[in-house]
Design an enzyme around this catalytic site. Structure first.
Site, mmCIF file in Angstrom:
data_model
loop_
_atom_site.group_PDB
_atom_site.id
_atom_site.type_symbol
_atom_site.label_atom_id
_atom_site.label_comp_id
_atom_site.label_asym_id
_atom_site.label_seq_id
_atom_site.Cartn_x
_atom_site.Cartn_y
_atom_site.Cartn_z
ATOM 1 C CB CYS A 194 2.083 4.341 9.294
ATOM 2 S SG CYS A 194 2.404 6.098 9.164
ATOM 3 C CD GLU A 222 2.221 9.521 3.962
ATOM 4 O OE1 GLU A 222 2.508 9.496 2.756
ATOM 5 O OE2 GLU A 222 3.027 9.257 4.858
ATOM 6 C CE LYS A 226 -2.040 7.040 1.518
ATOM 7 N NZ LYS A 226 -3.021 7.034 2.585
ATOM 8 C CG PHE A 285 -6.472 7.714 14.555
ATOM 9 C CD1 PHE A 285 -5.903 6.502 14.912
ATOM 10 C CD2 PHE A 285 -7.020 8.514 15.546
ATOM 11 C CE1 PHE A 285 -5.895 6.087 16.238
ATOM 12 C CE2 PHE A 285 -7.018 8.106 16.878
ATOM 13 C CZ PHE A 285 -6.461 6.891 17.220
ATOM 14 C CB THR A 312 8.507 6.458 16.384
ATOM 15 O OG1 THR A 312 7.243 6.329 15.724
ATOM 16 C CG2 THR A 312 8.385 7.442 17.511
ATOM 17 C CE LYS A 348 11.602 17.473 7.606
ATOM 18 N NZ LYS A 348 11.731 16.580 8.743
HETATM 19 C C1 UGA Z 1 -2.137 4.666 7.957
HETATM 20 C C2 UGA Z 1 -3.505 4.618 8.657
HETATM 21 O O1 UGA Z 1 -4.524 4.351 7.703
HETATM 22 C C3 UGA Z 1 -3.791 5.961 9.330
HETATM 23 O O2 UGA Z 1 -5.008 5.880 10.046
HETATM 24 C C4 UGA Z 1 -2.646 6.277 10.295
HETATM 25 O O3 UGA Z 1 -2.833 7.539 10.925
HETATM 26 C C5 UGA Z 1 -1.341 6.297 9.539
HETATM 27 O O4 UGA Z 1 -1.139 5.030 8.897
HETATM 28 C C6 UGA Z 1 -0.251 6.549 10.542
HETATM 29 O O5 UGA Z 1 0.000 5.687 11.383
HETATM 30 O O6 UGA Z 1 0.296 7.657 10.551
HETATM 31 P P1 UGA Z 1 -1.265 5.704 5.637
HETATM 32 O O7 UGA Z 1 0.054 5.105 5.980
HETATM 33 O O8 UGA Z 1 -1.343 7.108 5.154
HETATM 34 O O9 UGA Z 1 -2.229 5.644 6.929
HETATM 35 O O10 UGA Z 1 -1.880 4.791 4.512
HETATM 36 P P2 UGA Z 1 -3.185 3.868 4.336
HETATM 37 O O11 UGA Z 1 -4.223 4.613 3.615
HETATM 38 O O12 UGA Z 1 -3.540 3.231 5.614
HETATM 39 O O13 UGA Z 1 -2.614 2.759 3.352
HETATM 40 C C7 UGA Z 1 -1.554 1.910 3.787
HETATM 41 C C8 UGA Z 1 -1.209 0.903 2.725
HETATM 42 O O14 UGA Z 1 -2.210 -0.091 2.642
HETATM 43 C C9 UGA Z 1 -1.031 1.453 1.319
HETATM 44 O O15 UGA Z 1 0.156 0.906 0.776
HETATM 45 C C10 UGA Z 1 -2.262 0.970 0.586
HETATM 46 O O16 UGA Z 1 -2.013 0.770 -0.791
HETATM 47 C C11 UGA Z 1 -2.528 -0.349 1.289
HETATM 48 N N1 UGA Z 1 -3.941 -0.799 1.229
HETATM 49 C C12 UGA Z 1 -4.922 -0.061 1.819
HETATM 50 C C13 UGA Z 1 -4.243 -2.006 0.613
HETATM 51 O O17 UGA Z 1 -3.357 -2.704 0.093
HETATM 52 N N2 UGA Z 1 -5.546 -2.440 0.597
HETATM 53 C C14 UGA Z 1 -6.535 -1.724 1.164
HETATM 54 O O18 UGA Z 1 -7.695 -2.173 1.121
HETATM 55 C C15 UGA Z 1 -6.219 -0.505 1.787
#
Ligand code: UGA
Length: 465
Positions: A279, A171, A342, A168, A101, A50
């Site tokens: 996450c 990705e 996603k 927060f 974690t 990395k």
């Molecule tokens: C999430 C949080 O949104 C961030 O704020 C946080 O910092 C991060 O986790 C973390 O703990 O590090 P992330 O995992 O990048 O971010 O992804 P999200 O955009 O939250 O999406 C999570 C999942 O929910 C995806 O599989 C997405 O497809 C799904 N999703 C999202 C839905 O099924 N419906 C929605 O309306 C929104």
């Protein structure tokens, strides 16, 4: 308020020197963005591969915009990388710990071994006053435990302070979320610690970013509470989708109607295949586990339901595919559009898309997968599935097509052109992003989660009347 251009600047003379321990997704982004903001930054990781990649200007994961920022930071001479903890301890005034974690094997608890090791390795080498800042998502109470631990092993004892600064970022939007977050949260145990964090985040605070300052446990809890809320919101609308499926109602119309209520809002209310990634799933489980340990498990026992609703979307998708092909998936050719959890990500950790592909494969389907960015990672996890390099190849000869990750490429595809390539025009839109009418008009049997099999189109005379 005028937005200051943060993507700038001259080195910040007299500013704290920053180390970032752990150069995975979170750490690499944080290190790069801090350097772009003008700080001198040292990225540290135990993985030489990395470190070599980043030092040579290559981001070892897919994140739009980050490679350009890495180049900018390296060219400015403000960012270096090392595997040497002695160098890190000597360099930094403020040390950010950003290690993973993950879910512990065979348990819902968070595995804290990387966090413990990073704090300890650093602390035992630090010989002048410094601030250790945790960014990793941890069970509430971890920061207090770590404070005692680091002060015990450090040569400077209680002069070494600890703070928590939950992250927060999403990705796919990591650069934007880091440089222009919607809020900053500092968990501190002293005024000095708060002052250091204010110095480190000065350019972001000067933009008018809201800052919330609390104690260590509150800062830890903010992160668990935020991710739990987001997961709950998604599962709420997916629970409504289940009700819609048995009543003939349409969850996309329902969600839109709810979204106009400003108290509810439309974000994270998108019905579909549900949440995955590194996450949300593991964070709600670890939070539940921690609450049980603390004797307050009942307070968030609903998170079990949130998890189960989410997983049921995956089995419902498999049921729908089976139903659509006439009762058995054995030998059926399935085109799986997407593998990442996603769009705009190559991350397949707990990816609903890949999980569905695996379940179909286990029922005997011949599953072919195409993801614009995640094929390599997906192949590493499930080498038994077939992977191809284009949308045209994946749908070629398919008996049923499943849209599993809503990449633009899939959303924008032409139903007529796709229709020529498949064996049977059957599609399941698990993310509710396609134009159902366009597909139906092009001769497809279109199905989606939480929506009726076909929209009743009134006869012309009725419509006029
Ligand atoms: C999430 C949080 O949104 C961030 O704020 C946080 O910092 C991060 O986790 C973390 O703990 O590090 P992330 O995992 O990048 O971010 O992804 P999200 O955009 O939250 O999406 C999570 C999942 O929910 C995806 O599989 C997405 O497809 C799904 N999703 C999202 C839905 O099924 N419906 C929605 O309306 C929104």
């Amino acid at each position: 308020m005028a937005t200051q251009n943060l993507d700038l600047v001259t080195p910040r003379v007299g500013s704290p020197r920053i180390t970032v321990i752990g150069t995975g997704y979170l750490g690499a982004t944080h290190a790069i963005c801090m350097a772009v903001l003008g700080y001198d930054v040292l990225g540290v990781d135990v993985d030489p591969a990395k470190i070599d990649a980043l030092a040579s200007g290559r981001v070892p994961f897919y994140e739009p915009g980050l490679p350009e920022k890495l180049r900018e930071a390296l060219d400015a001479g403000r960012l270096r990388f090392t595997t040497d903890f002695d160098e890190a301890a000597a360099f930094g005034d403020v040390h950010f710990v950003c290690v993973g974690t993950p879910q512990a094997p065979g348990s819902h608890a968070a595995d804290l071994r990387y966090v413990d090791s990073a704090f300890t390795e650093l602390a035992r080498r630090i010989t002048r006053k410094a601030l250790l800042v945790g960014k990793s998502t941890v069970p509430v109470g971890t920061a207090d435990r770590l404070t005692a631990l680091v002060q015990e092993v450090s040569p400077i004892g209680t002069e070494l302070e600890l703070a928590w600064n939950p992250e927060f970022l999403r990705e796919g939007f990591a650069v934007e979320d880091t440089l222009h977050p919607d809020r900053l949260v500092f968990g501190v145990a002293s005024e000095w610690a708060e002052e250091q964090l204010r110095r480190v985040f000065r350019p972001i605070l000067e933009e008018g970013t809201p800052l919330v300052v609390g104690d260590l446990p509150t800062a830890e809890l903010v992160k668990a509470a935020a991710n739990s809320f987001l997961a709950t919101k998604i599962s709420y609308i997916n629970a409504m989708a289940e009700i819609c499926e048995t009543t003939g109602a349409d969850v996309t119309v329902l969600a839109e109607a709810l979204s106009h209520d400003a108290r509810i809002g439309g974000k994270f209310l998108k019905p579909g295949l549900g949440f995955g990634g590194g996450c949300l799933p593991k964070d709600i489980r670890a939070f539940r586990h921690r609450a049980e340990e603390l004797g307050v498990g009942d307070a968030i026992s609903f998170l079990d339901q949130v998890d189960q609703i989410n997983l049921r979307r995956r089995s419902r998708t498999v049921d729908l595919a089976r139903e659509l092909v006439g009762g058995s998936l054995d030998g059926v050719k399935v085109a799986a559009l997407g593998a990442a959890f996603k769009p705009n990500s190559d991350d397949v950790r707990d990816a609903p898309a890949l999980d569905v592909a695996r379940m179909l494969y286990l029922e005997g389907a011949n599953v072919v997968v195409y993801d614009p960015e995640a094929n390599v990672n997906a192949h590493r996890v499930y080498p038994d599935l077939d992977y191809v390099e284009s949308l045209a190849e994946v749908v070629d000869g398919a008996d049923v097509v499943l849209l599993l990750t809503e990449w633009d490429e899939f959303r924008d595809a032409d139903p007529a052109a796709l229709g020529v390539l498949v064996a049977e025009r059957r599609i399941i839109d698990t993310r509710n992003v396609l134009d159902a009418e366009a597909y139906r008009s092009a001769g497809w049997t279109y199905r989606a989660l939480g929506r009726p099999a076909a929209v009743e189109v009134p006869a012309e005379s009725e419509a006029v009347a």
